[in-house]
Scaffold this active site. Structure first.
Site: not given
Ligand SMILES: NC(=O)c1ccc[n+]([C@@H]2O[C@H](COP(=O)([O-])OP(=O)(O)OC[C@H]3O[C@@H](n4cnc5c(N)ncnc54)[C@H](OP(=O)(O)O)[C@@H]3O)[C@@H](O)[C@H]2O)c1
Length: 254
Positions: A17, A41, A67, A146, A159, A163
């Protein structure tokens, strides 16, 4: 001495990701500390852009499309990293997704999708990259869970459950693989500014409601994870396993 403890020189990391958001930011932090980093990704242009920024640090980077919910993709991904970068010292299981929905309206299909994307992917990548770490008796796995994996939130049952599963998987693997010197830890952010939260944080009412739960009174930035991920990937954390580090501005202690 202390700086050396945090050095990742000549280490190889794999970050899922890493096309944007937290994954991209953590991949860059690992590279700045000296690691070669494979970035994954489903979108080639995103991982190519991350890889070229990483190379500006004088380290190698391999962009990969996979994926991570699919076993055959994960197997191919790990094989490519081993072929091109020769080893995997650090695995960051970051790929994930969020979908809002009240339980009574949330379909079984969407529930399964959430569990696959957040939990099954972490299991698959840990298992397949972890096999290599177990064989060489060394490795660092860092799972991005998370704060919502430990606390409840309305409209987020799938979610939260996914998590929470990541946190438990972290603890179970930490125990199982300790004898192989493979540590497994988790970083639990709360609300961070990324594409995932863009729509939510654009709504001033929602943003204020979130801020009211954060003692440090600001939304997190992707760079807020840099120090923690480097610490958990480095020698400095060798005696730490099975832990969840909340990077949440104090949300979890109120
Ligand atoms: N942002 C927050 O507030 C927050 C808070 C707590 C935890 N988190 C966790 O932190 C992590 C990153 O979050 P983020 O906010 O950076 O999300 P984001 O901006 O939506 O980025 C997610 C990344 O994961 C990739 N991805 C999603 N599904 C995938 C799959 N099946 N195979 C390969 N790649 C995949 C996406 O690329 P593609 O769609 O192009 O594959 C993208 O590069 C996640 O696990 C999220 O739950 C985030």
């Amino acid at each position: 001495m202390c700086v050396e403890l945090f050095s990742l020189r000549d280490k190889v990391a794999l970050v899922t990701g890493a096309g944007k958001g937290l994954g991209k930011s953590m991949a860059l932090a690992l590279a700045e500390s000296g690691a070669h980093v494979a970035v994954v990704s489903r979108t080639l242009s995103d991982v190519e852009a991350t890889a070229s920024e990483i190379r500006e640090n004088g380290v190698n980077s391999v962009p990969l499309v996979a994926d991570v919910t699919r076993e055959e993709d994960v197997t191919r991904m790990v094989e490519r990293v081993l072929c091109e970068l020769k080893t995997i010292d650090i695995l960051v299981n970051n790929a994930g997704a969020y979908a809002f929905g009240h339980c009574l309206e949330f379909s079984l299909h969407d529930w399964q999708r959430m569990l696959e994307t957040n939990l099954t992917s972490t299991y698959l990548c840990s298992k397949i990259a972890g096999k290599h770490m177990v064989e060489k008796q060394k490795g660092k796995i860092i799972n991005i869970s998370s704060a919502l994996g430990a606390f409840g939130a309305g409209g987020s049952a799938a979610y939260c459950a996914s998590k929470g599963g990541v946190i438990q998987l972290t603890k179970a693997l930490a125990v199982e693989w300790a004898k192989y010197h493979v540590t497994v830890n988790s970083i639990a952010p709360y609300s961070m500014e990324t594409e995932m939260t863009k729509t939510m944080l654009h709504d001033e009412k929602i943003k204020q409601a979130i801020l009211s739960k954060i003692p440090l009174k600001r939304i997190g930035k992707p760079s807020d994870l840099s120090g923690v991920v480097v610490f958990l990937a480095s020698k400095a954390s060798d005696y730490i396993t099975g832990q969840v580090i909340f990077v949440d501005g104090g949300f979890s202690v109120q």
